[in-house]
Design an enzyme around this catalytic site. Structure first.
Site, short mmCIF file in Angstrom:
data_model
loop_
_atom_site.label_atom_id
_atom_site.label_comp_id
_atom_site.label_asym_id
_atom_site.label_seq_id
_atom_site.Cartn_x
_atom_site.Cartn_y
_atom_site.Cartn_z
N HIS A 62 -0.49 18.93 35.36
CA HIS A 62 0.14 18.00 34.42
C HIS A 62 1.55 18.44 34.02
O HIS A 62 1.87 18.50 32.83
CB HIS A 62 -0.76 17.83 33.19
CG HIS A 62 -0.69 16.48 32.57
ND1 HIS A 62 0.50 15.86 32.26
CD2 HIS A 62 -1.66 15.61 32.20
CE1 HIS A 62 0.24 14.69 31.71
NE2 HIS A 62 -1.08 14.50 31.67
N GLU A 114 1.28 13.05 38.63
CA GLU A 114 0.03 13.81 38.75
C GLU A 114 -0.70 13.32 39.98
O GLU A 114 -1.24 12.21 40.01
CB GLU A 114 -0.81 13.58 37.49
CG GLU A 114 -0.13 14.00 36.22
CD GLU A 114 -0.62 13.21 35.02
OE1 GLU A 114 -1.78 13.35 34.64
OE2 GLU A 114 0.18 12.42 34.46
N HIS A 138 -9.03 13.72 31.10
CA HIS A 138 -8.65 15.04 31.60
C HIS A 138 -9.75 16.10 31.39
O HIS A 138 -9.46 17.22 30.97
CB HIS A 138 -7.35 15.51 30.96
CG HIS A 138 -6.16 14.65 31.27
ND1 HIS A 138 -6.02 13.97 32.46
CD2 HIS A 138 -5.04 14.36 30.54
CE1 HIS A 138 -4.87 13.31 32.45
NE2 HIS A 138 -4.26 13.52 31.31
#
Ligand code: BGC
Length: 339
Positions: free
Chosen positions: A193, A303, A119
């Site tokens: 997210h 996601e 991420h």
């Protein structure tokens, strides 16, 4: 029409208000924007990490429930390790060995997940303070968040200008429009997210939720949750969600891929992809909104993204963004009820 109501006022249908949400560790003020649509649904979004803090939508009787996990103050987001509701960048999910090659040059990234980058690295977009602007919108309430990610940030090349426009529509959809441009060739994979629990955050697990994912294939992973490169048919596996199926009915089956993820933590192959994650790593240690302990599988994430580790997987669709190109993707989460 978007109107800016005075601080402290009770949100009115069809308005957007701004209030204080705390401070960053270096003392910068963090705000919370409350978008209330004409039917009374409400999305609260902070400029810290661009996180959706709460999302209140009606059930069949019209009663509102907050369907996303989150925290009550900016501090929660500063300390967060789960990416609750956050904007994720520059690269959603993992990049193996924290490196990739572009035009023969190796770029080394910040490692924050064993040997890998997850991420966006140690300080991803979820830890950035975004610049917020309330925008007029025809079909609801809109908030634009902008961020300049500087050349070399977390190891990624190019000055990247990012804009994310959230719209809570009057028909109870949360639309997220992502745009970006770069001044050097780079890789990019933006996502959001959100951790959803449609029975309301803090109401227990999501194992009874029915899920449909119209994907014929998914990308199996290795022990570090990096795709092996294979696109595998979901047919005949616990990964088949082509018909509405309760998330929990197969989640603990004796299946190698479910074991590696501790449940579902896999990318489904659409155009481009969606990571279905069942909150397997939630451990309740960090209290959430109203002091609630969020436990394992108390929420699920969908996601929308490119496949994990695409910069290192030549067979996966390209995630390269060139100068002069405009990155533009739209994700809509639509909430409705069956009567
Ligand atoms: C990843 C998980 C990770 C979670 C929180 C998901 O997108 O697939 O492996 O634990 O995000 O970081």
């Amino acid at each position: 029409m978007t109107t800016l109501a005075p601080i402290g006022a009770t949100p009115q249908p069809g308005s957007t208000t701004k209030k204080s949400f705390g401070k960053t560790p270096d003392g910068q003020p963090v705000d919370l924007y409350v978008l209330t649509n004409k039917s009374g649904a409400e999305a609260s979004i902070t400029n810290y990490g661009g996180a959706v803090v709460s999302l209140k939508v009606p059930d069949r009787t019209g009663k509102l429930a907050d369907v996303v996990l989150g925290y009550d103050t900016a501090d929660g987001y500063v300390n967060d390790k789960s990416y609750f509701g956050a904007l994720v960048g520059r690269y959603g999910n993992r990049i193996a060995h924290a490196q990739f090659v572009l035009d023969g040059k190796t770029y080394t990234l910040a490692k924050n997940n064993g040997e890998n980058t997850l991420h966006g690295g140690v300080k991803g977009f979820n830890k950035a303070l975004w610049t917020a602007k309330i925008l007029p919108a025809k079909d609801g309430q809109s908030l634009e968040l902008s961020y300049l990610s500087k050349d070399g940030e977390e190891g990624f090349p190019g000055n990247l200008k990012v804009s994310v426009i959230y719209t809570l529509t009057d028909t109870n959809a949360l639309r997220i429009v992502y745009s970006a441009t770069t001044d050097k060739k780079t890789v990019l994979n933006l996502t959001s997210h959100g951790y959803f629990n449609l029975a309301g955050q803090g109401s227990g697990d999501i194992l009874g939720h029915l899920l449909t994912i119209q994907a014929d294939k998914f990308t199996p992973v290795d022990a570090a949750l990096i795709p092996t490169g294979e696109l595998r048919d979901v047919a005949g596996t616990p990964f088949d969600f082509r018909k509405p199926t309760a998330i929990g009915v197969r989640i603990d089956q004796d299946d190698e891929q479910l074991k590696l993820g501790g449940g579902y933590d896999h990318n489904y192959v659409l155009r481009p992809g969606v990571q279905f994650y069942t909150g397997n790593f939630l451990d309740g240690k960090t209290p959430g909104k109203g002091g609630v302990a969020y436990l394992r599988r108390n929420a699920f994430c969908l996601e929308t993204q490119h496949y994990p580790d695409s910069p290192n997987q030549p067979k996966f669709p390209s995630v390269v963004l060139n100068p002069g190109e405009h990155y533009h993707t739209i994700t809509t989460y639509k909430f409705s009820v069956e009567k």
